[in-house]
Design a protein around this motif. Structure first.
Motif, short mmCIF file in Angstrom:
data_model
loop_
_atom_site.label_atom_id
_atom_site.label_comp_id
_atom_site.label_asym_id
_atom_site.label_seq_id
_atom_site.Cartn_x
_atom_site.Cartn_y
_atom_site.Cartn_z
N ASN A 182 -0.10 -1.44 0.15
CA ASN A 182 -0.02 -3.01 0.61
C ASN A 182 -0.89 -3.40 1.59
OD1 ASN A 182 1.99 -5.47 1.56
ND2 ASN A 182 2.09 -4.92 -0.81
N ASP A 237 -4.69 -0.63 -2.78
CA ASP A 237 -3.45 -1.34 -3.42
C ASP A 237 -4.02 -2.10 -4.27
OD1 ASP A 237 -0.50 -1.70 -2.40
OD2 ASP A 237 -1.06 -3.34 -4.10
N TYR A 238 -3.21 -2.28 -5.43
CA TYR A 238 -4.10 -3.07 -6.54
C TYR A 238 -3.75 -4.59 -6.51
CZ TYR A 238 0.53 -3.14 -9.54
OH TYR A 238 1.70 -3.39 -10.02
N LEU A 248 3.69 6.13 -0.58
CA LEU A 248 4.97 5.90 -0.12
C LEU A 248 5.68 4.61 -0.89
CD1 LEU A 248 4.20 6.01 3.63
CD2 LEU A 248 4.86 7.93 2.08
N ALA A 249 6.74 4.69 -1.19
CA ALA A 249 7.66 3.91 -2.06
C ALA A 249 6.68 3.24 -3.06
CB ALA A 249 7.91 2.55 -1.30
N LEU A 250 6.10 4.31 -4.06
CA LEU A 250 5.19 3.92 -5.17
C LEU A 250 5.82 4.55 -6.42
CD1 LEU A 250 2.97 2.38 -6.33
CD2 LEU A 250 1.60 4.16 -5.38
N HIS A 286 4.64 -6.73 2.74
CA HIS A 286 4.76 -6.10 4.33
C HIS A 286 4.87 -7.03 5.21
CE1 HIS A 286 2.49 -1.89 3.78
NE2 HIS A 286 3.79 -1.99 3.30
N LEU A 313 -7.55 -0.39 -5.59
CA LEU A 313 -7.53 0.35 -6.18
C LEU A 313 -6.08 0.54 -7.25
CD1 LEU A 313 -9.23 3.04 -6.67
CD2 LEU A 313 -7.93 4.36 -4.98
N ASN A 314 -6.34 0.82 -8.40
CA ASN A 314 -4.90 0.86 -9.30
C ASN A 314 -4.96 2.23 -9.72
OD1 ASN A 314 -3.19 0.75 -11.22
ND2 ASN A 314 -3.77 -1.08 -12.09
N ILE A 315 -3.89 2.83 -9.37
CA ILE A 315 -3.71 4.13 -9.69
C ILE A 315 -3.70 4.48 -10.97
CG2 ILE A 315 -1.40 4.49 -9.73
CD1 ILE A 315 -1.31 6.87 -7.91
N ARG A 360 11.28 5.27 9.70
CA ARG A 360 10.76 6.14 8.51
C ARG A 360 9.12 6.00 8.62
NH1 ARG A 360 9.28 2.78 3.85
NH2 ARG A 360 7.82 4.10 2.56
N TRP A 373 3.38 -8.19 -5.08
CA TRP A 373 3.61 -7.56 -3.67
C TRP A 373 2.89 -8.16 -2.75
CZ3 TRP A 373 7.10 -4.00 -3.93
CH2 TRP A 373 7.60 -3.52 -5.12
N GLN A 413 5.93 1.34 -14.88
CA GLN A 413 4.61 1.29 -15.43
C GLN A 413 4.49 2.51 -16.43
OE1 GLN A 413 1.72 1.04 -12.10
NE2 GLN A 413 3.08 -0.54 -11.15
N GLY A 456 -1.15 2.28 -3.08
CA GLY A 456 -0.02 1.35 -2.82
C GLY A 456 0.29 1.06 -1.22
C1 LIG Z 1 7.16 -0.99 -2.85
S1 LIG Z 1 5.63 -1.24 -2.49
C2 LIG Z 1 5.42 -0.08 -1.18
C3 LIG Z 1 4.50 -0.33 -0.03
C4 LIG Z 1 4.15 0.52 0.96
N1 LIG Z 1 3.65 2.00 0.40
C5 LIG Z 1 5.31 0.90 1.85
O1 LIG Z 1 5.88 1.83 1.81
O2 LIG Z 1 5.87 0.20 2.43
C6 LIG Z 1 4.89 -0.69 -3.74
C7 LIG Z 1 3.13 -1.12 -3.41
O3 LIG Z 1 2.51 -0.59 -4.52
C8 LIG Z 1 1.39 -1.26 -4.96
N2 LIG Z 1 1.21 -0.74 -6.35
C9 LIG Z 1 2.49 -0.96 -7.39
N3 LIG Z 1 1.49 -0.24 -8.66
C10 LIG Z 1 0.18 0.08 -8.27
C11 LIG Z 1 -0.56 0.74 -9.08
N4 LIG Z 1 -0.67 1.04 -10.29
N5 LIG Z 1 -1.82 1.16 -8.52
C12 LIG Z 1 -1.67 0.69 -6.86
N6 LIG Z 1 -0.90 0.04 -6.42
C13 LIG Z 1 0.42 -0.21 -6.97
C14 LIG Z 1 2.08 -2.49 -4.95
O4 LIG Z 1 0.99 -3.46 -5.14
C15 LIG Z 1 2.73 -2.51 -3.66
O5 LIG Z 1 1.97 -2.98 -2.63
#
Ligand SMILES: C[S@@+](CC[C@H](N)C(=O)[O-])C[C@H]1O[C@@H](n2cnc3c(N)ncnc32)[C@H](O)[C@@H]1O
Length: 480
Positions: free
Chosen positions: A316, A337-338, A389-391, A285, A363-365, A293, A281, A399, A314
């Motif tokens: 980014n 973000d992670y 968003l988008a996560l 961005h 931060l990893n969710i 959006r 990732w 996952q 997440g």
């Molecule tokens: C599709 S991108 C979306 C980015 C942003 N939220 C957007 O809408 O443009 C997904 C993001 O989630 C992050 N991500 C994925 N799994 C994650 C986790 N377990 N914990 C934290 N971040 C995570 C990725 O690194 C990436 O930056």
């Protein structure tokens, strides 16, 4: 007339500091100093060191107060730093900046005859994008071998083990969580496989550790108090002789190679560059286009009453956080973000622009590493609104996380509202206008049903082909 702060009204963590303890009271941060340590702390404050560090943004503003608290003869107030980011929340570049901060603090401290005894990352907090050393109790007087000449640093071993070597590992692409370094067994594995020179791998770890410990003791030989040397080496005649030799040798300055140059160490740290290693990732961005959006979501969020702080999971490299800051009226947006490349990019950009209302954090969710002595992420970073968003399609589909885990986790970070996107097409790629087959259970009814177990749905908006925003409010009994 001094005001007494009542002990039941304060919040304090267990303290290892011999000089006093830090506590919060009425949302402010104080440090109570024990009577035995008052003179020493007063000398430190009078030395000018703290004032110079404050002026260089390396230490929080600190002042003596008229307050009193049981057991203490002096109460200081420190400027409050919020939110608290622990080493686990640092990206590579933040980690590097923290290392440089510690060395600069020690370089300046050495001019005043002080150094820090601790040199781990838990004494450094990022305030408005700048790392600051926060532990007044860590400053100890240095011993000069002759006027103006100081050799050795008691914090060297900890600095190397907790700050420098982990940075080297991260530069080589190791994805380590710095909080794990407090687990010594984890650190031993790291040490034996990565940092030891090749020949050291031929030795047993026990022997190598002894050699290494001896090296660091030698490096600080000039800084060990006399009593400590005599005390530790008092049990046999040979040891007592060794103690006398060390004390004698120190007086004659017979120990070469014991100088520690903070400037040289800082030079080494400066040169550490993260090997460019692509992450899934890291560049996301960079490629993203401005679509309506994000503005539509910002518009919805800014109408939510009494909301001043936002946390993005997440997030980014902060594309949405920046739009939200521009279009909303928020005091603080924590963009997490992670992906280390994404957070590094945001951190460097914010440092360049001087924007301090966006706080980047790793931060990893799905992970929850905790040290009992610190409040967990969800307490330190809790915000009025949490965005995701988008996560969630990645969390549910790639996952394998359960909805109760994901929504439960998001809820813990929010005090009022959540904004979570559902992606009906799952792992759909707009680039190829293609979608991977989604499992049967993955549908909007399933998402909605689980969402409503945790939140009161207040709005649902289709934003794009694969983006439906769910705006929710914490259920009454869970908001705070
Ligand atoms: C599709 S991108 C979306 C980015 C942003 N939220 C957007 O809408 O443009 C997904 C993001 O989630 C992050 N991500 C994925 N799994 C994650 C986790 N377990 N914990 C934290 N971040 C995570 C990725 O690194 C990436 O930056």
């Amino acid at each position: 007339m001094p005001t007494k702060i009542d002990t039941p009204d304060i919040q304090a963590r267990p303290s290892v500091d011999r000089n006093g303890f830090v506590f919060s009271w009425q949302g402010r941060i104080f440090r109570g100093i024990y009577p035995d340590a008052q003179q020493q702390i007063q000398e430190l404050l009078d030395s000018g060191l703290i004032a110079e560090l404050e002026s260089k943004n390396l230490f929080p503003k600190t002042r003596a107060t008229d307050y009193t608290v049981d057991g203490c003869s002096l109460v200081l107030e420190h400027e409050k730093i919020s939110p608290i980011l622990l080493p686990e929340n640092w990206s590579f570049e933040m980690h590097k900046a923290a290392c440089l901060c510690l060395l600069e603090v020690n370089r300046i401290a050495s001019k005043y005859g002080y150094s820090t005894i601790d040199s781990h990352g838990f004494n450094i907090l990022f305030s408005k994008g700048e790392p600051k050393f926060i532990d007044l109790g860590s400053f100890i007087k240095t011993k000069a071998i002759r006027p103006g000449v100081v050799k050795g640093w008691r914090g060297l071993q900890e600095f190397q083990q907790m700050m420098h070597f982990p940075l080297l590992l991260r530069a080589r692409g190791w994805d380590i969580n710095l909080i794990q370094l407090y687990d010594t067994s984890f650190f031993s594995i790291l040490k034996s496989w990565c940092r030891h020179p090749f020949w050291a791998r031929l030795l047993s770890p026990r022997i190598y550790n002894r050699i290494e410990d001896a090296y660091y003791i030698y490096k600080m030989i000039h800084q060990i108090p006399d009593e400590m040397i005599s005390d530790n080496l008092k049990y046999t005649a040979i040891r007592r002789l060794a103690a006398r030799c060390i004390l004698f040798g120190r007086r004659l300055n017979l120990f070469p190679f014991t100088k520690v140059s903070f400037a040289k160490l800082a030079g080494k740290i400066q040169k550490i560059r993260k090997k460019r290693r692509r992450s899934v990732w890291g560049d996301y961005h960079d490629k993203i286009e401005v679509t309506p959006r994000f503005s539509a979501i910002a518009e919805m969020l800014k109408k939510l009453p009494n909301c001043k702080t936002v946390l993005e999971f997440g997030g980014n490299s902060g594309f949405f956080s920046k739009i939200l800051l521009e279009e909303g009226n928020f005091d603080q947006i924590i963009c997490t973000d992670y992906d280390v490349n994404a957070i590094d990019k945001l951190y460097l950009e914010l440092r360049e622009t001087g924007e301090t209302r966006i706080i980047p954090a790793m931060l990893n969710i799905s992970q929850d590493l905790m040290l009992s002595n610190f409040e967990p992420n969800e307490k330190r970073l809790r915000s009025d609104i949490v965005c995701c968003l988008a996560l969630t399609h990645h969390l549910f589909l790639s996952q394998g996380l359960s909805p109760s885990f994901v929504f439960g986790r998001i809820k813990k970070y929010a005090t009022k509202y959540v904004a979570i996107e559902f992606m009906p097409l799952g792992l759909y790629s707009p680039k190829f206008d293609d979608t991977l087959a989604t499992p049967e259970w993955y549908c909007e009814e399933w998402f909605r049903e689980n969402f409503e177990k945790h939140f009161k749905l207040i709005d649902r908006r289709i934003l794009e082909k694969n983006r439906i925003l769910y705006l929710g409010q914490l259920l009454d009994d869970e908001s705070n």
